[in-house]
Design a protein around this motif. Sequence first.
Motif, PDB file in Angstrom:
ATOM      1  N   GLN A 172      -4.918  13.009  -4.139  1.00  0.00           N
ATOM      2  CA  GLN A 172      -4.909  11.800  -4.509  1.00  0.00           C
ATOM      3  C   GLN A 172      -3.207  11.161  -4.986  1.00  0.00           C
ATOM      4  O   GLN A 172      -2.928  10.026  -4.598  1.00  0.00           O
ATOM      5  CB  GLN A 172      -5.822  11.143  -5.385  1.00  0.00           C
ATOM      6  CG  GLN A 172      -5.950   9.762  -5.694  1.00  0.00           C
ATOM      7  CD  GLN A 172      -6.486   9.092  -4.493  1.00  0.00           C
ATOM      8  OE1 GLN A 172      -7.575   9.346  -3.954  1.00  0.00           O
ATOM      9  NE2 GLN A 172      -5.762   7.892  -3.994  1.00  0.00           N
ATOM     10  N   LEU A 173      -2.977  12.185  -5.722  1.00  0.00           N
ATOM     11  CA  LEU A 173      -1.683  11.892  -6.371  1.00  0.00           C
ATOM     12  C   LEU A 173      -0.481  11.930  -5.384  1.00  0.00           C
ATOM     13  O   LEU A 173       0.292  10.796  -5.118  1.00  0.00           O
ATOM     14  CB  LEU A 173      -0.986  13.018  -7.281  1.00  0.00           C
ATOM     15  CG  LEU A 173       0.483  12.937  -7.806  1.00  0.00           C
ATOM     16  CD1 LEU A 173       0.542  11.715  -8.605  1.00  0.00           C
ATOM     17  CD2 LEU A 173       0.670  14.069  -8.655  1.00  0.00           C
ATOM     18  N   GLY A 174      -0.785  12.535  -3.993  1.00  0.00           N
ATOM     19  CA  GLY A 174       0.174  12.524  -3.036  1.00  0.00           C
ATOM     20  C   GLY A 174       0.042  11.332  -2.172  1.00  0.00           C
ATOM     21  O   GLY A 174       1.053  10.641  -2.012  1.00  0.00           O
ATOM     22  N   ARG A 175      -1.179  10.902  -1.978  1.00  0.00           N
ATOM     23  CA  ARG A 175      -1.505   9.420  -1.256  1.00  0.00           C
ATOM     24  C   ARG A 175      -0.913   8.206  -2.361  1.00  0.00           C
ATOM     25  O   ARG A 175      -0.478   7.382  -1.740  1.00  0.00           O
ATOM     26  CB  ARG A 175      -3.142   9.362  -1.032  1.00  0.00           C
ATOM     27  CG  ARG A 175      -3.623   9.973   0.003  1.00  0.00           C
ATOM     28  CD  ARG A 175      -4.716   9.703   0.278  1.00  0.00           C
ATOM     29  NE  ARG A 175      -5.743  10.086  -0.907  1.00  0.00           N
ATOM     30  CZ  ARG A 175      -6.569  11.294  -0.804  1.00  0.00           C
ATOM     31  NH1 ARG A 175      -6.296  12.375   0.043  1.00  0.00           N
ATOM     32  NH2 ARG A 175      -7.487  11.555  -1.699  1.00  0.00           N
ATOM     33  N   ASN A 176      -1.033   8.610  -3.379  1.00  0.00           N
ATOM     34  CA  ASN A 176      -0.625   7.216  -4.369  1.00  0.00           C
ATOM     35  C   ASN A 176       0.847   7.258  -4.305  1.00  0.00           C
ATOM     36  O   ASN A 176       1.724   6.329  -4.435  1.00  0.00           O
ATOM     37  CB  ASN A 176      -1.086   7.495  -5.876  1.00  0.00           C
ATOM     38  CG  ASN A 176      -2.614   7.346  -5.779  1.00  0.00           C
ATOM     39  OD1 ASN A 176      -3.085   6.712  -4.919  1.00  0.00           O
ATOM     40  ND2 ASN A 176      -3.133   7.429  -6.964  1.00  0.00           N
ATOM     41  N   MET A 177       1.678   8.279  -4.343  1.00  0.00           N
ATOM     42  CA  MET A 177       3.169   8.534  -4.197  1.00  0.00           C
ATOM     43  C   MET A 177       3.490   7.866  -2.807  1.00  0.00           C
ATOM     44  O   MET A 177       4.556   7.056  -2.904  1.00  0.00           O
ATOM     45  CB  MET A 177       3.408   9.795  -4.431  1.00  0.00           C
ATOM     46  CG  MET A 177       5.013   9.997  -4.104  1.00  0.00           C
ATOM     47  SD  MET A 177       6.269   9.323  -5.392  1.00  0.00           S
ATOM     48  CE  MET A 177       6.276  10.553  -6.570  1.00  0.00           C
ATOM     49  N   ALA A 178       2.682   8.171  -1.714  1.00  0.00           N
ATOM     50  CA  ALA A 178       3.191   7.587  -0.365  1.00  0.00           C
ATOM     51  C   ALA A 178       3.120   6.384  -0.406  1.00  0.00           C
ATOM     52  O   ALA A 178       4.076   5.629   0.016  1.00  0.00           O
ATOM     53  CB  ALA A 178       2.410   8.305   0.493  1.00  0.00           C
ATOM     54  N   TRP A 179       1.981   5.707  -1.117  1.00  0.00           N
ATOM     55  CA  TRP A 179       1.702   4.115  -1.071  1.00  0.00           C
ATOM     56  C   TRP A 179       2.697   3.478  -1.845  1.00  0.00           C
ATOM     57  O   TRP A 179       3.469   2.530  -1.547  1.00  0.00           O
ATOM     58  CB  TRP A 179       0.517   4.158  -1.821  1.00  0.00           C
ATOM     59  CG  TRP A 179      -0.021   2.363  -1.743  1.00  0.00           C
ATOM     60  CD1 TRP A 179      -0.350   1.734  -1.160  1.00  0.00           C
ATOM     61  CD2 TRP A 179       0.334   1.788  -3.191  1.00  0.00           C
ATOM     62  NE1 TRP A 179      -0.470   0.238  -1.531  1.00  0.00           N
ATOM     63  CE2 TRP A 179      -0.147   0.234  -2.999  1.00  0.00           C
ATOM     64  CE3 TRP A 179       0.535   2.218  -4.509  1.00  0.00           C
ATOM     65  CZ2 TRP A 179      -0.152  -0.524  -3.867  1.00  0.00           C
ATOM     66  CZ3 TRP A 179       0.604   1.206  -5.397  1.00  0.00           C
ATOM     67  CH2 TRP A 179       0.172  -0.115  -5.191  1.00  0.00           C
ATOM     68  N   MET A 180       3.257   4.071  -3.110  1.00  0.00           N
ATOM     69  CA  MET A 180       4.253   3.552  -3.824  1.00  0.00           C
ATOM     70  C   MET A 180       5.308   3.454  -3.196  1.00  0.00           C
ATOM     71  O   MET A 180       6.107   2.192  -3.432  1.00  0.00           O
ATOM     72  CB  MET A 180       4.255   3.924  -5.068  1.00  0.00           C
ATOM     73  CG  MET A 180       5.213   3.483  -6.031  1.00  0.00           C
ATOM     74  SD  MET A 180       5.404   3.815  -7.841  1.00  0.00           S
ATOM     75  CE  MET A 180       3.578   3.199  -8.529  1.00  0.00           C
ATOM     76  N   GLU A 185       9.660   0.091  -0.289  1.00  0.00           N
ATOM     77  CA  GLU A 185      10.319   0.105   0.990  1.00  0.00           C
ATOM     78  C   GLU A 185      10.033  -1.172   1.713  1.00  0.00           C
ATOM     79  O   GLU A 185      11.085  -1.943   2.023  1.00  0.00           O
ATOM     80  CB  GLU A 185       9.949   1.224   1.991  1.00  0.00           C
ATOM     81  CG  GLU A 185      10.948   1.343   3.396  1.00  0.00           C
ATOM     82  CD  GLU A 185      10.610   2.398   4.235  1.00  0.00           C
ATOM     83  OE1 GLU A 185       9.533   2.471   4.570  1.00  0.00           O
ATOM     84  OE2 GLU A 185      11.455   3.374   4.183  1.00  0.00           O
ATOM     85  N   ALA A 186       8.683  -1.723   1.591  1.00  0.00           N
ATOM     86  CA  ALA A 186       8.426  -3.027   2.333  1.00  0.00           C
ATOM     87  C   ALA A 186       8.958  -4.181   1.378  1.00  0.00           C
ATOM     88  O   ALA A 186       9.500  -5.141   2.105  1.00  0.00           O
ATOM     89  CB  ALA A 186       7.065  -3.060   2.151  1.00  0.00           C
ATOM     90  N   GLY A 187       9.070  -3.869   0.179  1.00  0.00           N
ATOM     91  CA  GLY A 187       9.741  -5.019  -0.804  1.00  0.00           C
ATOM     92  C   GLY A 187      11.165  -5.135  -0.367  1.00  0.00           C
ATOM     93  O   GLY A 187      11.622  -6.275  -0.349  1.00  0.00           O
ATOM     94  N   LYS A 188      11.983  -4.010  -0.231  1.00  0.00           N
ATOM     95  CA  LYS A 188      13.288  -4.400   0.156  1.00  0.00           C
ATOM     96  C   LYS A 188      13.342  -5.040   1.369  1.00  0.00           C
ATOM     97  O   LYS A 188      14.388  -5.900   1.532  1.00  0.00           O
ATOM     98  CB  LYS A 188      13.997  -2.793   0.179  1.00  0.00           C
ATOM     99  CG  LYS A 188      13.982  -2.299  -1.086  1.00  0.00           C
ATOM    100  CD  LYS A 188      14.728  -0.730  -1.029  1.00  0.00           C
ATOM    101  CE  LYS A 188      14.742   0.015  -2.175  1.00  0.00           C
ATOM    102  NZ  LYS A 188      15.205   1.255  -2.052  1.00  0.00           N
ATOM    103  N   ALA A 189      12.602  -4.710   2.597  1.00  0.00           N
ATOM    104  CA  ALA A 189      12.682  -5.278   3.699  1.00  0.00           C
ATOM    105  C   ALA A 189      12.369  -6.845   3.610  1.00  0.00           C
ATOM    106  O   ALA A 189      12.865  -7.526   4.502  1.00  0.00           O
ATOM    107  CB  ALA A 189      11.650  -4.407   4.607  1.00  0.00           C
ATOM    108  N   ALA A 190      11.581  -7.048   2.676  1.00  0.00           N
ATOM    109  CA  ALA A 190      11.129  -8.465   2.568  1.00  0.00           C
ATOM    110  C   ALA A 190      12.107  -9.164   1.768  1.00  0.00           C
ATOM    111  O   ALA A 190      11.769 -10.517   1.354  1.00  0.00           O
ATOM    112  CB  ALA A 190       9.897  -8.620   1.988  1.00  0.00           C
ATOM    113  N   GLY A 191      13.145  -8.495   1.220  1.00  0.00           N
ATOM    114  CA  GLY A 191      14.152  -9.144   0.424  1.00  0.00           C
ATOM    115  C   GLY A 191      13.982  -9.278  -1.288  1.00  0.00           C
ATOM    116  O   GLY A 191      14.669  -9.831  -1.962  1.00  0.00           O
ATOM    117  N   VAL A 192      13.131  -8.293  -1.459  1.00  0.00           N
ATOM    118  CA  VAL A 192      12.677  -8.054  -3.208  1.00  0.00           C
ATOM    119  C   VAL A 192      13.673  -7.201  -3.668  1.00  0.00           C
ATOM    120  O   VAL A 192      13.604  -5.868  -3.052  1.00  0.00           O
ATOM    121  CB  VAL A 192      11.086  -7.655  -3.252  1.00  0.00           C
ATOM    122  CG1 VAL A 192      10.856  -7.655  -4.731  1.00  0.00           C
ATOM    123  CG2 VAL A 192      10.153  -8.754  -2.698  1.00  0.00           C
TER     124      VAL A 192
END
Length: 210
Positions: A172-180, A185-192
């Motif tokens: 679960q830690l691995g999945r949570n790290m990947a999600w974060m 990355e998505a935030g950077k792509a959206a200009g955040v």
Amino acid sequence: MKVLLVNGSQHQHGCTHTALQEIATELQKQGVETEEFWCGNKAIMGCQGCGHCAESKRCWKGDDTVNAFLEKVAETDGFIFGTPVHFAGTSGFIKPFMDRAFCSKLSIFFNKPAAAIVSCRRGGAQGAFEDMNRYFTIACMPVVSSQYWNEVHGNTPDEVVQDLEGMQTMRQLGRNMAWMLKCIEAGKAAGVELPEHEKQIRTNFIQARP
């Protein structure tokens, strides 16, 4: 995206490694590259507080693993630090390693997610776990959690694998790290943009330090 998994045990392929590999497998399933970095089983000198690294971002003592680790920080997006429990605390390898890796170099870790895991035969896990997390919370690193305290129990790698709850917590830690990491990355792509960091004000509770 890449996560560096730091093995702070003197046993390269022991219980701590077993837990880290469970995380690595899950991260790889999520499309995240991983690398395990072993602190080694040779003595690591503690931090002398000389301040040499404040400008260079490297420790003056270059013949152990700390500088080898620091060279990887720029290319790493997230970190998992693992330690066995020794006398209800961290190992004698990971503590001086982290002292020197973080001393006067906090800015190189800013906004990079991190988590700690501990491997314990029986008791003392919480002290070690808390010690590890203190580094992240003063370096502006988002701390990744799981479904329980990030710990596994067992005296051998085979016993660790039998700790079904512990291994599930690692996954679960691995999945949570990947999600974060993907959210960042998505935030950077959206200009955040990442948060701005002011120049730190340091005081001794009486007056500002020069």
